[in-house]
Write an enzyme that holds these catalytic residues in place. Structure first.
Site, PDB file in Angstrom:
ATOM      1  N   HIS A  71       7.575  17.882   3.819  1.00  0.00           N
ATOM      2  CA  HIS A  71       6.896  17.066   2.815  1.00  0.00           C
ATOM      3  C   HIS A  71       5.381  17.225   2.887  1.00  0.00           C
ATOM      4  O   HIS A  71       4.674  16.898   1.929  1.00  0.00           O
ATOM      5  CB  HIS A  71       7.293  15.597   2.985  1.00  0.00           C
ATOM      6  CG  HIS A  71       7.855  14.988   1.735  1.00  0.00           C
ATOM      7  ND1 HIS A  71       8.945  15.515   1.081  1.00  0.00           N
ATOM      8  CD2 HIS A  71       7.457  13.917   0.995  1.00  0.00           C
ATOM      9  CE1 HIS A  71       9.211  14.779   0.001  1.00  0.00           C
ATOM     10  NE2 HIS A  71       8.322  13.813  -0.070  1.00  0.00           N
TER      11      HIS A  71
ATOM     12  N   ARG B 178       4.325  19.485   0.228  1.00  0.00           N
ATOM     13  CA  ARG B 178       4.432  18.810  -1.070  1.00  0.00           C
ATOM     14  C   ARG B 178       3.217  17.907  -1.301  1.00  0.00           C
ATOM     15  O   ARG B 178       2.615  17.925  -2.381  1.00  0.00           O
ATOM     16  CB  ARG B 178       5.726  17.996  -1.125  1.00  0.00           C
ATOM     17  CG  ARG B 178       5.937  17.189  -2.398  1.00  0.00           C
ATOM     18  CD  ARG B 178       7.368  16.629  -2.419  1.00  0.00           C
ATOM     19  NE  ARG B 178       7.565  15.566  -3.381  1.00  0.00           N
ATOM     20  CZ  ARG B 178       7.818  15.756  -4.670  1.00  0.00           C
ATOM     21  NH1 ARG B 178       7.847  16.978  -5.169  1.00  0.00           N
ATOM     22  NH2 ARG B 178       8.030  14.729  -5.487  1.00  0.00           N
TER      23      ARG B 178
ATOM     24  N   ARG C  75      10.536  19.318  -3.415  1.00  0.00           N
ATOM     25  CA  ARG C  75      11.093  18.718  -2.201  1.00  0.00           C
ATOM     26  C   ARG C  75      11.899  19.771  -1.449  1.00  0.00           C
ATOM     27  O   ARG C  75      12.425  20.719  -2.050  1.00  0.00           O
ATOM     28  CB  ARG C  75      11.998  17.536  -2.560  1.00  0.00           C
ATOM     29  CG  ARG C  75      11.316  16.453  -3.385  1.00  0.00           C
ATOM     30  CD  ARG C  75      12.323  15.420  -3.866  1.00  0.00           C
ATOM     31  NE  ARG C  75      11.695  14.356  -4.659  1.00  0.00           N
ATOM     32  CZ  ARG C  75      11.498  14.417  -5.978  1.00  0.00           C
ATOM     33  NH1 ARG C  75      11.891  15.497  -6.653  1.00  0.00           N
ATOM     34  NH2 ARG C  75      10.926  13.423  -6.617  1.00  0.00           N
TER      35      ARG C  75
ATOM     36  N   HIS D   6       8.263  12.956 -10.481  1.00  0.00           N
ATOM     37  CA  HIS D   6       8.256  11.515 -10.254  1.00  0.00           C
ATOM     38  C   HIS D   6       8.703  10.784 -11.517  1.00  0.00           C
ATOM     39  O   HIS D   6       8.183  11.054 -12.606  1.00  0.00           O
ATOM     40  CB  HIS D   6       6.850  11.021  -9.883  1.00  0.00           C
ATOM     41  CG  HIS D   6       6.411  11.421  -8.526  1.00  0.00           C
ATOM     42  ND1 HIS D   6       5.076  11.556  -8.170  1.00  0.00           N
ATOM     43  CD2 HIS D   6       7.111  11.720  -7.396  1.00  0.00           C
ATOM     44  CE1 HIS D   6       4.991  11.919  -6.902  1.00  0.00           C
ATOM     45  NE2 HIS D   6       6.210  12.019  -6.414  1.00  0.00           N
TER      46      HIS D   6
ATOM     47  N   TYR E 264      -1.630   9.658  -4.629  1.00  0.00           N
ATOM     48  CA  TYR E 264      -2.497  10.774  -4.258  1.00  0.00           C
ATOM     49  C   TYR E 264      -3.951  10.547  -4.658  1.00  0.00           C
ATOM     50  O   TYR E 264      -4.860  11.082  -4.032  1.00  0.00           O
ATOM     51  CB  TYR E 264      -1.947  12.067  -4.863  1.00  0.00           C
ATOM     52  CG  TYR E 264      -0.573  12.404  -4.328  1.00  0.00           C
ATOM     53  CD1 TYR E 264      -0.400  12.788  -3.005  1.00  0.00           C
ATOM     54  CD2 TYR E 264       0.552  12.287  -5.125  1.00  0.00           C
ATOM     55  CE1 TYR E 264       0.861  13.062  -2.491  1.00  0.00           C
ATOM     56  CE2 TYR E 264       1.824  12.562  -4.629  1.00  0.00           C
ATOM     57  CZ  TYR E 264       1.969  12.951  -3.313  1.00  0.00           C
ATOM     58  OH  TYR E 264       3.222  13.205  -2.809  1.00  0.00           O
TER      59      TYR E 264
ATOM     60  N   LYS F 245      18.157  18.242 -11.125  1.00  0.00           N
ATOM     61  CA  LYS F 245      19.543  18.095 -11.566  1.00  0.00           C
ATOM     62  C   LYS F 245      19.614  17.854 -13.067  1.00  0.00           C
ATOM     63  O   LYS F 245      18.947  16.983 -13.600  1.00  0.00           O
ATOM     64  CB  LYS F 245      20.214  16.923 -10.847  1.00  0.00           C
ATOM     65  CG  LYS F 245      20.311  17.078  -9.334  1.00  0.00           C
ATOM     66  CD  LYS F 245      20.973  15.855  -8.730  1.00  0.00           C
ATOM     67  CE  LYS F 245      21.097  15.969  -7.215  1.00  0.00           C
ATOM     68  NZ  LYS F 245      21.716  14.754  -6.621  1.00  0.00           N
TER      69      LYS F 245
END
Length: 295
Positions: free
Chosen positions: A241, A244, A147, A267, A276, A170
């Site tokens: 995006h 991505r 992202r 995800h 997708y 994170k």
């Protein structure tokens, strides 16, 4: 209210480790509902009831908001009131299972063809610091599918040039993603020869910096991306995006499995990755209808 929202924001970002965009969207939805509730019902958000929620969602529909926007608003409010209960501000939620929102048909995101990607990546001219930096940023973006918030949050310590990988995310939600050779070369050239010249403060941790020597912003990356789109003459509407999405679809087209793609994309839910496959199926259907003699 301000203290409660601040605590809720901290909960989303620190405890739930939600993406920056999700946190921003949820807080915006909650503030807008709170303002509407105060203006129209003269109530504080913690006094909201089932009727207030239903009326507000109808209000959004009457304003022409899309099903996905109204659905996200409902999700934002559900999350907020769940937190309010756990924090002792309410005994129950004003939102029941009977409140449902039709999302409508989900619009598939725009993607670039392989040729368009190559054209875009070839636009930065590596003749100055900005060109080297921009080349590295675009290559890393397409090589990893991260992202834009993750791209600009990268620190130098997140890169291992010897192994050809980057680490993003994170804490316990971090993931490691490999770089293809061209992206690794572009990033290596930037880190070794260009970044030291651009950075003013030797203790600056940011990987990608602006001309002022500080961390690149989302707006800064958006601006340079739009500039290269225009330079490349690509008519599709490109956003950060878009790279991505293109990364994901191109991997699936070349044989990647869904579970591996889910891990690369970061995800938490496989349903987000399955979108997708729908894009690929739609592409196949379009080709079939266009090329089959009896279609």
């Amino acid at each position: 209210m301000i203290d409660l929202l601040h605590a809720y924001e901290n909960y989303l970002s620190k405890v739930k480790q939600a993406p920056e965009n999700t946190v921003s969207s949820y807080l915006r939805d909650i503030r807008q509902f709170s303002q509407w509730l105060n203006d129209n019902e003269k109530r504080d958000i913690l006094e909201a009831d089932y009727s207030n929620i239903s009326t507000y969602l109808c209000h959004l529909k009457d304003q022409g908001k899309t099903g996905s926007t109204v659905s996200r608003t409902l999700a934002s409010l559900k999350s907020f009131f769940t937190y309010a209960i756990s924090a002792g501000f309410r005994d129950s939620s004003p939102i029941s299972d009977s409140i449902r929102v039709e999302r409508g048909e989900r619009k598939l995101p725009q993607i670039l063809t392989g040729k368009e990607v190559e054209l875009l990546l070839s636009q930065p001219s590596c003749v100055d610091s900005k060109g080297f930096r921009d080349k590295a940023m675009l290559e890393v973006m397409y090589a990893t599918g991260i992202r834009v918030s993750e791209l600009i949050a990268l620190n130098v310590s997140d890169v291992n040039l010897d192994l050809g990988i980057i680490r993003c995310g994170k804490e316990n939600k971090s993931r490691t993603i490999p770089l293809y050779p061209a992206a690794l070369r572009a990033l290596s050239a930037y880190i070794k020869d260009v970044r030291p010249v651009m950075v003013l403060d030797p203790i600056e941790e940011a990987l990608f910096v602006n001309v002022g020597g500080t961390r690149m912003s989302r707006q800064g990356f958006w601006k340079l991306l739009k500039g290269y789109q225009s330079k490349a003459g690509i008519e599709k509407e490109i956003t950060p995006h878009t790279l991505r999405h293109s990364f994901a679809v191109h991997l699936l087209e070349n044989g990647a499995d869904l579970s591996s793609l889910q891990e690369l994309m970061g995800h938490s839910d496989i349903s987000s990755t399955q979108m997708y496959t729908h894009m690929i199926n739609q592409k196949i259907k379009t080709v079939y209808n266009k090329c089959h003699p009896k279609a």
